[in-house]
Design a protein around this motif. Structure first.
Motif, PDB file in Angstrom:
ATOM      1  N   LEU A  16      35.736 -17.427  38.090  1.00 30.08           N
ATOM      2  CA  LEU A  16      34.534 -16.853  37.488  1.00 30.08           C
ATOM      3  C   LEU A  16      33.535 -17.945  37.163  1.00 30.08           C
ATOM      4  N   VAL A  17      32.269 -17.625  37.283  1.00 31.88           N
ATOM      5  CA  VAL A  17      31.215 -18.527  36.835  1.00 31.88           C
ATOM      6  C   VAL A  17      30.394 -17.743  35.806  1.00 31.88           C
ATOM      7  N   ILE A  18      30.512 -18.170  34.540  1.00 30.60           N
ATOM      8  CA  ILE A  18      29.885 -17.409  33.456  1.00 30.60           C
ATOM      9  C   ILE A  18      29.038 -18.319  32.568  1.00 30.60           C
ATOM     10  N   GLY A  19      28.219 -17.720  31.739  1.00 26.65           N
ATOM     11  CA  GLY A  19      27.316 -18.463  30.862  1.00 26.65           C
ATOM     12  C   GLY A  19      26.022 -17.681  30.727  1.00 26.65           C
ATOM     13  N   ASP A  20      25.160 -18.153  29.810  1.00 28.44           N
ATOM     14  CA  ASP A  20      23.897 -17.452  29.533  1.00 28.44           C
ATOM     15  C   ASP A  20      23.009 -17.315  30.764  1.00 28.44           C
ATOM     16  N   TYR A  21      22.033 -16.434  30.688  1.00 30.65           N
ATOM     17  CA  TYR A  21      21.075 -16.265  31.787  1.00 30.65           C
ATOM     18  C   TYR A  21      20.294 -17.570  32.008  1.00 30.65           C
ATOM     19  N   GLY A  22      20.000 -17.845  33.240  1.00 32.42           N
ATOM     20  CA  GLY A  22      19.120 -18.968  33.561  1.00 32.42           C
ATOM     21  C   GLY A  22      19.726 -20.356  33.464  1.00 32.42           C
ATOM     22  N   VAL A  23      21.030 -20.452  33.181  1.00 34.68           N
ATOM     23  CA  VAL A  23      21.635 -21.783  33.029  1.00 34.68           C
ATOM     24  C   VAL A  23      21.918 -22.451  34.378  1.00 34.68           C
ATOM     25  N   GLY A  24      21.930 -21.632  35.441  1.00 36.88           N
ATOM     26  CA  GLY A  24      22.139 -22.192  36.779  1.00 36.88           C
ATOM     27  C   GLY A  24      23.442 -21.772  37.450  1.00 36.88           C
ATOM     28  N   ALA A  90      34.595 -21.261  35.312  1.00 41.99           N
ATOM     29  CA  ALA A  90      33.635 -22.311  34.999  1.00 41.99           C
ATOM     30  C   ALA A  90      32.607 -21.696  34.053  1.00 41.99           C
ATOM     31  N   ILE A  91      32.500 -22.279  32.858  1.00 45.15           N
ATOM     32  CA  ILE A  91      31.456 -21.832  31.928  1.00 45.15           C
ATOM     33  C   ILE A  91      30.301 -22.827  32.041  1.00 45.15           C
ATOM     34  N   VAL A  92      29.109 -22.296  32.250  1.00 48.37           N
ATOM     35  CA  VAL A  92      27.942 -23.140  32.492  1.00 48.37           C
ATOM     36  C   VAL A  92      26.971 -23.027  31.322  1.00 48.37           C
ATOM     37  N   PHE A  93      26.409 -24.167  30.886  1.00 52.55           N
ATOM     38  CA  PHE A  93      25.266 -24.096  29.975  1.00 52.55           C
ATOM     39  C   PHE A  93      24.178 -25.036  30.481  1.00 52.55           C
ATOM     40  N   ASP A  94      22.994 -24.877  29.912  1.00 48.80           N
ATOM     41  CA  ASP A  94      21.819 -25.627  30.337  1.00 48.80           C
ATOM     42  C   ASP A  94      21.541 -26.719  29.293  1.00 48.80           C
ATOM     43  N   LEU A  95      21.695 -27.967  29.710  1.00 47.62           N
ATOM     44  CA  LEU A  95      21.517 -29.105  28.799  1.00 47.62           C
ATOM     45  C   LEU A  95      20.140 -29.120  28.141  1.00 47.62           C
ATOM     46  N   ASN A 130      24.971 -28.260  32.776  1.00 48.00           N
ATOM     47  CA  ASN A 130      24.137 -28.278  33.981  1.00 48.00           C
ATOM     48  C   ASN A 130      22.693 -28.715  33.706  1.00 48.00           C
ATOM     49  N   LYS A 131      22.001 -29.030  34.787  1.00 45.27           N
ATOM     50  CA  LYS A 131      20.609 -29.509  34.786  1.00 45.27           C
ATOM     51  C   LYS A 131      20.503 -30.924  34.213  1.00 45.27           C
ATOM     52  N   CYS A 132      21.509 -31.750  34.485  1.00 43.34           N
ATOM     53  CA  CYS A 132      21.486 -33.120  33.977  1.00 43.34           C
ATOM     54  C   CYS A 132      20.392 -33.953  34.654  1.00 43.34           C
TER      55      CYS A 132
END
Ligand code: GTP
Ligand code: MG
Length: 182
Positions: A16-24, A90-95, A130-132
């Motif tokens: 799964l790839v999860i996390g808030d909207y727009g994080v990538g 994979a949990i994704v967030f936007d730095l 993400n977005k480093c």
């Protein structure tokens, strides 16, 4: 000797790839499965999945099914359906948006409540900061490391879907963990 012989194996993993909207999330999946990036934001509705096949070693082929789940589904009743049979996440967030890091806790809670492995153990999780590639991010690495320790998240990576940083490594890590826990 039996060392050079093996029975060819083909394994299917649902991640799964999860996390808030727009994080990538979509960008990460696209980078990993397609090698491409687009800066146009097209919101994901519901869920999508993409495949990538890895020749893991001489005997093992791993077919990865990556489920890219819409960020706005967080409190939706559908996540339980999407999560079913997944063996890693994979949990994704936007730095560049601190609030998306704060949401990681909620995503993890949702995941842990709704999904575990067949033996009842929690599924392996990797965290993608993400977005480093965007300079001057405010989320401090020490804070992320401490958070992961507290929450039992096995690893985290600074990633960029745009410049292709650490996406392969993060997925590689998850495959290794999934192979160990199966
Ligand atoms: P939802 O589908 O709404 O849940 O969002 P998402 O998490 O799938 O986000 P998406 O992948 O669509 O990316 C949102 C925006 O961020 C898009 O404009 C992407 O181009 C951009 N983006 C994604 N990853 C990166 C990255 O690593 N660096 C930069 N600079 N931009 C990125
Ligand atoms: Mg998306």
């Amino acid at each position: 000797t039996s060392v050079d012989r093996c029975v060819p194996k083909e394994i299917l993993f649902k991640f799964l790839v999860i996390g808030d909207y727009g994080v990538g999330k979509t960008a990460v999946v696209r980078r990993y499965t397609d090698g491409r990036f687009s800066s146009n934001y097209k919101i994901t509705i519901g869920a999508d999945f993409s495949m990538r096949t890895l020749q893991w070693d001489d005997c093992t082929k791993v077919n990865l099914q990556l489920w890219d789940i819409a960020g706005h589904e967080r409190f939706g009743c559908m996540t339980r359906v999407y999560y079913k049979y997944a063996v890693g996440a994979a949990i994704v967030f936007d730095l560049s948006r601190t609030a998306t890091f704060q949401s990681v806790r909620k995503w993890l809670k949702d995941l842990r409540e709704k999904l575990s492995l067949a033996d009842g153990e929690p599924v392996p999780v990797v965290l993608l900061a993400n977005k480093c590639d965007i300079p001057g991010y405010s989320v401090q690495p020490e804070v992320v490391t401490r958070f992961c320790k507290e929450q039992g998240i096995q690893a985290w990576f600074l990633t960029s879907a745009k410049t292709n940083v650490n996406i392969d490594r993060a997925m590689q890590f998850l495959v290794e963990r999934a192979l160990q826990t199966r």
